[in-house]
Scaffold this active site. Structure first.
Site, short mmCIF file in Angstrom:
data_model
loop_
_atom_site.label_atom_id
_atom_site.label_comp_id
_atom_site.label_asym_id
_atom_site.label_seq_id
_atom_site.Cartn_x
_atom_site.Cartn_y
_atom_site.Cartn_z
N HIS A 174 0.87 -1.18 0.00
CA HIS A 174 0.00 0.00 0.00
C HIS A 174 0.91 1.23 0.00
O HIS A 174 1.52 1.56 1.01
CB HIS A 174 -0.91 -0.02 1.22
CG HIS A 174 -1.79 -1.23 1.28
ND1 HIS A 174 -2.20 -1.80 2.46
CD2 HIS A 174 -2.34 -1.97 0.29
CE1 HIS A 174 -2.96 -2.85 2.20
NE2 HIS A 174 -3.06 -2.97 0.88
N GLU A 177 1.48 4.15 2.65
CA GLU A 177 2.01 3.81 3.98
C GLU A 177 3.53 3.98 3.96
O GLU A 177 4.31 3.04 4.06
CB GLU A 177 1.57 2.39 4.34
CG GLU A 177 0.05 2.30 4.43
CD GLU A 177 -0.51 0.89 4.40
OE1 GLU A 177 0.28 -0.07 4.54
OE2 GLU A 177 -1.73 0.75 4.24
N HIS A 264 3.55 -2.42 7.03
CA HIS A 264 2.41 -1.57 6.67
C HIS A 264 2.28 -0.38 7.63
O HIS A 264 3.02 -0.25 8.60
CB HIS A 264 1.11 -2.38 6.75
CG HIS A 264 0.90 -3.31 5.61
ND1 HIS A 264 0.16 -3.00 4.50
CD2 HIS A 264 1.34 -4.58 5.41
CE1 HIS A 264 0.14 -4.03 3.66
NE2 HIS A 264 0.87 -5.00 4.20
N GLU A 340 2.19 -3.43 11.59
CA GLU A 340 1.46 -2.18 11.36
C GLU A 340 2.03 -1.07 12.24
O GLU A 340 2.22 -1.26 13.44
CB GLU A 340 -0.03 -2.35 11.70
CG GLU A 340 -0.76 -3.38 10.84
CD GLU A 340 -1.13 -2.86 9.46
OE1 GLU A 340 -0.88 -1.67 9.19
OE2 GLU A 340 -1.66 -3.65 8.65
#
Length: 379
Positions: A174, A177, A264, A340
């Site tokens: 992504h 990010e 991420h 994350e």
């Protein structure tokens, strides 16, 4: 003196709607052929000495509007230090202020003529090219171009070490990010230092710093040049939709995978955390325990990690195998981890001036590999 808004550069994204006095109305542009949007990055020229208010009018329709409460916009006058600025969210509008010079605590003065604003400190394709050149020149590093993206950009991979275990680290499926590639910078600097010797004797580490160069350059939040979310392609990637995933997964098929980390950023949770592969059909208690142990050791290793907050776990046999962490756990029997990091801050030890930052992202990359080095013999 008038001022101007521009996002026509590497990773830029914004659309000017209108200017009324010192108030600027904006919209974030959707990813190409997609409804995803949230990433923004633009500059304001002629800002010296002016207090300006910016309003992103379509924030309420973004991919993750629940991420805006508590979020603080990043601002920089030198594109190196990215401070937070006062930010508010109400009635679907994200609003933030430029105080007329220095972002909170910045050493820059009100004489600064240009200021850049971003969702998070950017990591552009030009920065990526610098990283590739720097790391490829270091002893013991083998560089490969695994394939190309839909726009023809290289999918770069570094192979470091000679050990029998196979470790894969990959980031920016992504593209918005950007903290994920700051993490990669810290990880690669550590992997090319003397400290990494024990890990590299036990394992060969394969590193893909940017899985989605097209989305990065285009200023996308979540998708590639075709509007495809790469982290829903791992079960059946194709040259037409997701060549980025296809070439990486093919390389993984050649080496096997003992441990994998997919890096991420998360819009809503103000913490660093990991997600696992609990719902895969081949799940075993041994691999599950190793995943849990990795998180516990990382939390003990650095105050910039915690295990209390995170995503809901998949039920047995219900894992989404189109996602890389689940696919690699099922395909290779790997201990597979999604990391994350926050767009907000790590609330357990917040930084009012910078929030979660590039520097902290890079340090977390080092911490993750130090813990992996301790555990590699069990994987």
């Amino acid at each position: 003196m008038s001022f101007s808004i521009n996002a026509a550069f590497d990773s830029g994204n914004i659309r000017l709607i209108g200017i009324t006095g010192d108030r600027v109305d904006l919209e974030i542009v959707k990813d190409h052929q997609s409804d995803f949007y949230q990433w923004f990055y633009f500059r304001v020229a002629g800002a010296a000495g002016r207090r300006l208010t910016f309003r992103i009018l379509n924030a309420g329709g973004s991919a993750y509007p629940f991420g805006w409460p508590g979020y603080r916009t990043r601002a920089s006058t030198d594109r190196k230090a990215w401070h937070t600025v006062d930010t508010r969210y109400a009635d679907g509008v994200l609003e933030f202020d430029w105080p007329g010079g220095a972002a909170a605590g910045d050493a820059a003065t009100s004489d600064g003529q240009i200021v850049w604003f971003a969702y998070f400190a950017p990591y552009t394709m030009e920065q990526h090219a610098d990283l590739v050149a720097r790391i490829a020149a270091r002893p013991g590093v083998r560089h490969r171009e695994l394939g190309t993206s839909l726009d023809g950009q290289a999918i770069d991979c570094f192979d470091i070490g000679t050990g029998p275990k196979s470790v894969w680290l990959y980031a920016r499926q992504h593209p918005g990010e950007s903290m994920a590639e700051w993490w990669m910078e810290g990880a690669l600097d550590w992997l090319t230092s003397a400290a990494a010797a024990p890990l590299l004797e036990a394992a060969t580490v394969h590193v893909v710093p940017n899985m989605n160069p097209d989305g990065t350059r285009r200023g996308h939040l979540r998708t590639n040049a075709a509007g495809v979310n790469l982290n829903r392609e791992w079960h059946a990637p194709t040259p037409e939709r997701s060549p980025e995933v296809l070439c990486v997964r093919n390389a993984m098929d050649e080496t096997g995978v003992n441990f994998a980390m997919d890096v991420h950023g998360d819009e809503a949770i103000a913490a660093n955390f990991i997600a696992g592969f609990e719902g895969v059909p081949s799940w075993t208690e041994r691999r599950g325990n190793l995943f849990v142990e990795f998180g516990q050791r990382l939390a003990a290793h650095t105050p910039d990690f915690q295990t209390a907050l995170g995503y809901e776990k998949s039920q047995p046999g219900r894992a989404n195998l189109s996602m890389s962490t689940n696919q690699l756990a099922e395909r290779f029997g790997a201990v597979s981890v999604t990391l994350e990091m926050p767009f907000k801050d790590h609330d357990a030890n917040p930084d009012p001036a910078f929030a979660w930052s590039p520097e902290r992202s890079a340090k977390l990359g080092v911490s993750c590999l130090e813990v992996l080095s301790e555990m590699i013999g069990d994987l």
